[in-house]
Design a protein around this motif. Structure first.
Motif, PDB file in Angstrom:
ATOM      1  N   ALA A 157       0.841  -1.202   0.000  1.00 57.06           N
ATOM      2  CA  ALA A 157       0.000   0.000   0.000  1.00 57.06           C
ATOM      3  C   ALA A 157       0.876   1.252   0.000  1.00 57.06           C
ATOM      4  CB  ALA A 157      -0.941  -0.006   1.200  1.00 57.06           C
ATOM      5  N   GLU A 158       1.955   1.249   0.793  1.00 60.10           N
ATOM      6  CA  GLU A 158       2.878   2.389   0.820  1.00 60.10           C
ATOM      7  C   GLU A 158       3.532   2.597  -0.540  1.00 60.10           C
ATOM      8  OE1 GLU A 158       5.894   2.975   3.850  1.00 60.10           O
ATOM      9  OE2 GLU A 158       4.683   1.758   5.214  1.00 60.10           O
ATOM     10  N   GLU A 159       3.942   1.489  -1.169  1.00 56.22           N
ATOM     11  CA  GLU A 159       4.579   1.595  -2.484  1.00 56.22           C
ATOM     12  C   GLU A 159       3.588   2.138  -3.510  1.00 56.22           C
ATOM     13  OE1 GLU A 159       7.009  -1.015  -5.816  1.00 56.22           O
ATOM     14  OE2 GLU A 159       6.465  -1.954  -3.919  1.00 56.22           O
ATOM     15  N   SER A 160       2.366   1.647  -3.486  1.00 53.15           N
ATOM     16  CA  SER A 160       1.345   2.118  -4.403  1.00 53.15           C
ATOM     17  C   SER A 160       1.060   3.607  -4.188  1.00 53.15           C
ATOM     18  CB  SER A 160       0.064   1.298  -4.214  1.00 53.15           C
ATOM     19  OG  SER A 160      -0.932   1.747  -5.072  1.00 53.15           O
ATOM     20  N   ALA A 161       0.967   4.011  -2.931  1.00 52.48           N
ATOM     21  CA  ALA A 161       0.719   5.421  -2.611  1.00 52.48           C
ATOM     22  C   ALA A 161       1.889   6.288  -3.088  1.00 52.48           C
ATOM     23  CB  ALA A 161       0.495   5.592  -1.110  1.00 52.48           C
ATOM     24  N   TYR A 162       3.107   5.796  -2.937  1.00 51.98           N
ATOM     25  CA  TYR A 162       4.274   6.549  -3.380  1.00 51.98           C
ATOM     26  C   TYR A 162       4.268   6.695  -4.902  1.00 51.98           C
ATOM     27  CZ  TYR A 162       8.985   8.126  -4.245  1.00 51.98           C
ATOM     28  OH  TYR A 162      10.054   8.846  -4.696  1.00 51.98           O
ATOM     29  N   ARG A 163       3.971   5.609  -5.606  1.00 52.87           N
ATOM     30  CA  ARG A 163       3.918   5.677  -7.073  1.00 52.87           C
ATOM     31  C   ARG A 163       2.842   6.661  -7.535  1.00 52.87           C
ATOM     32  NH1 ARG A 163       6.845   1.526  -9.677  1.00 52.87           N
ATOM     33  NH2 ARG A 163       7.726   0.064  -8.179  1.00 52.87           N
ATOM     34  N   SER A 164       1.703   6.698  -6.842  1.00 55.14           N
ATOM     35  CA  SER A 164       0.650   7.662  -7.166  1.00 55.14           C
ATOM     36  C   SER A 164       1.133   9.093  -6.937  1.00 55.14           C
ATOM     37  CB  SER A 164      -0.599   7.407  -6.328  1.00 55.14           C
ATOM     38  OG  SER A 164      -1.210   6.201  -6.707  1.00 55.14           O
ATOM     39  N   LEU A 165       1.861   9.298  -5.837  1.00 56.46           N
ATOM     40  CA  LEU A 165       2.413  10.612  -5.531  1.00 56.46           C
ATOM     41  C   LEU A 165       3.378  11.063  -6.626  1.00 56.46           C
ATOM     42  CD1 LEU A 165       2.913  12.963  -3.465  1.00 56.46           C
ATOM     43  CD2 LEU A 165       4.798  11.572  -2.605  1.00 56.46           C
ATOM     44  N   VAL A 166       4.254  10.159  -7.072  1.00 54.39           N
ATOM     45  CA  VAL A 166       5.212  10.479  -8.132  1.00 54.39           C
ATOM     46  C   VAL A 166       4.453  10.843  -9.412  1.00 54.39           C
ATOM     47  CG1 VAL A 166       6.986   9.503  -9.658  1.00 54.39           C
ATOM     48  CG2 VAL A 166       7.107   9.136  -7.174  1.00 54.39           C
ATOM     49  N   SER A 167       3.461  10.047  -9.762  1.00 55.23           N
ATOM     50  CA  SER A 167       2.671  10.311 -10.958  1.00 55.23           C
ATOM     51  C   SER A 167       1.977  11.675 -10.868  1.00 55.23           C
ATOM     52  CB  SER A 167       1.645   9.197 -11.158  1.00 55.23           C
ATOM     53  OG  SER A 167       0.932   9.409 -12.340  1.00 55.23           O
ATOM     54  N   GLN A 168       1.359  11.969  -9.728  1.00 54.03           N
ATOM     55  CA  GLN A 168       0.674  13.250  -9.552  1.00 54.03           C
ATOM     56  C   GLN A 168       1.652  14.410  -9.643  1.00 54.03           C
ATOM     57  OE1 GLN A 168      -1.291  12.846  -5.772  1.00 54.03           O
ATOM     58  NE2 GLN A 168      -2.822  11.435  -6.566  1.00 54.03           N
ATOM     59  N   ARG A 169       2.835  14.246  -9.077  1.00 60.06           N
ATOM     60  CA  ARG A 169       3.844  15.306  -9.097  1.00 60.06           C
ATOM     61  C   ARG A 169       4.255  15.615 -10.532  1.00 60.06           C
ATOM     62  NH1 ARG A 169       7.745  16.398  -4.880  1.00 60.06           N
ATOM     63  NH2 ARG A 169       8.947  18.143  -5.635  1.00 60.06           N
ATOM     64  N   ILE A 170       4.433  14.572 -11.351  1.00 59.06           N
ATOM     65  CA  ILE A 170       4.820  14.779 -12.749  1.00 59.06           C
ATOM     66  C   ILE A 170       3.663  15.362 -13.539  1.00 59.06           C
ATOM     67  CG2 ILE A 170       5.503  13.597 -14.887  1.00 59.06           C
ATOM     68  CD1 ILE A 170       7.181  11.725 -13.016  1.00 59.06           C
ATOM     69  N   VAL A 171       2.480  14.788 -13.389  1.00 59.26           N
ATOM     70  CA  VAL A 171       1.307  15.249 -14.138  1.00 59.26           C
ATOM     71  C   VAL A 171       1.006  16.714 -13.825  1.00 59.26           C
ATOM     72  CG1 VAL A 171      -1.204  14.969 -14.347  1.00 59.26           C
ATOM     73  CG2 VAL A 171       0.288  12.986 -14.493  1.00 59.26           C
ATOM     74  N   SER A 172       1.168  17.117 -12.568  1.00 62.31           N
ATOM     75  CA  SER A 172       0.853  18.498 -12.208  1.00 62.31           C
ATOM     76  C   SER A 172       1.782  19.501 -12.890  1.00 62.31           C
ATOM     77  CB  SER A 172       0.901  18.682 -10.684  1.00 62.31           C
ATOM     78  OG  SER A 172       2.232  18.611 -10.216  1.00 62.31           O
ATOM     79  N   GLY A 173       2.949  19.036 -13.343  1.00 65.90           N
ATOM     80  CA  GLY A 173       3.889  19.931 -14.007  1.00 65.90           C
ATOM     81  C   GLY A 173       3.786  19.932 -15.523  1.00 65.90           C
ATOM     82  N   ILE A 174       2.863  19.170 -16.084  1.00 71.26           N
ATOM     83  CA  ILE A 174       2.741  19.093 -17.545  1.00 71.26           C
ATOM     84  C   ILE A 174       1.901  20.272 -18.037  1.00 71.26           C
ATOM     85  CG2 ILE A 174       1.851  17.757 -19.496  1.00 71.26           C
ATOM     86  CD1 ILE A 174       2.331  15.230 -17.775  1.00 71.26           C
ATOM     87  N   ARG A 175       2.463  20.993 -18.991  1.00 75.08           N
ATOM     88  CA  ARG A 175       1.726  22.081 -19.618  1.00 75.08           C
ATOM     89  C   ARG A 175       0.768  21.473 -20.635  1.00 75.08           C
ATOM     90  NH1 ARG A 175       3.080  24.155 -15.576  1.00 75.08           N
ATOM     91  NH2 ARG A 175       5.049  25.183 -15.317  1.00 75.08           N
ATOM     92  N   THR A 176      -0.389  22.056 -20.809  1.00 77.87           N
ATOM     93  CA  THR A 176      -1.444  21.544 -21.665  1.00 77.87           C
ATOM     94  C   THR A 176      -0.932  20.636 -22.780  1.00 77.87           C
ATOM     95  OG1 THR A 176      -1.336  23.519 -22.988  1.00 77.87           O
ATOM     96  CG2 THR A 176      -2.976  23.473 -21.238  1.00 77.87           C
TER      97      THR A 176
END
Length: 105
Positions: A7-26
């Motif tokens: 569960a911790e690993e899954s949550a961390y992978r989600s955090l990494v994905s969200q961090r990258i996605v939030s920085g993508i310009r349109t």
């Protein structure tokens, strides 16, 4: 891995994905069920959160370049949970909405 560590690993992978996605310009990442193009991000994340290696692939060079910039901007990431082996290998598919241009009225 015990369920709590998974569960911790899954949550961390989600955090990494969200961090990258939030920085993508349109364009924005796609919602479920829409027509989309996909970019795959493969990362090697060090114990301190720095990205040691990255591979980004997809059919659209423009989207790949946007994701590459977002990955550079996201480095360093938060450190992965201590019990995970490092470098942590993460493969993150990111889907983008493809909207057809409508004729001006």
């Amino acid at each position: 891995n015990p369920p709590n560590q998974q569960a911790e690993e899954s949550a961390y992978r989600s955090l990494v994905s969200q961090r990258i996605v939030s920085g993508i310009r349109t364009p924005r990442p796609a919602r479920h069920g829409s027509s989309a193009d996909q970019v795959v991000v493969e990362l090697a994340i060090a114990s301190d959160g720095h990205i040691e290696d990255s591979r980004i692939s997809g059919d659209s060079p423009a989207l790949v370049n946007r994701v590459k910039q977002a990955v550079r901007n996201a480095d360093p990431l938060p450190p992965p949970p201590a019990h995970l082996p490092t470098p942590l290998e993460a493969k993150l598919p990111i889907r983008f909405e493809i909207k057809s241009a409508s004729a001006p009225r």
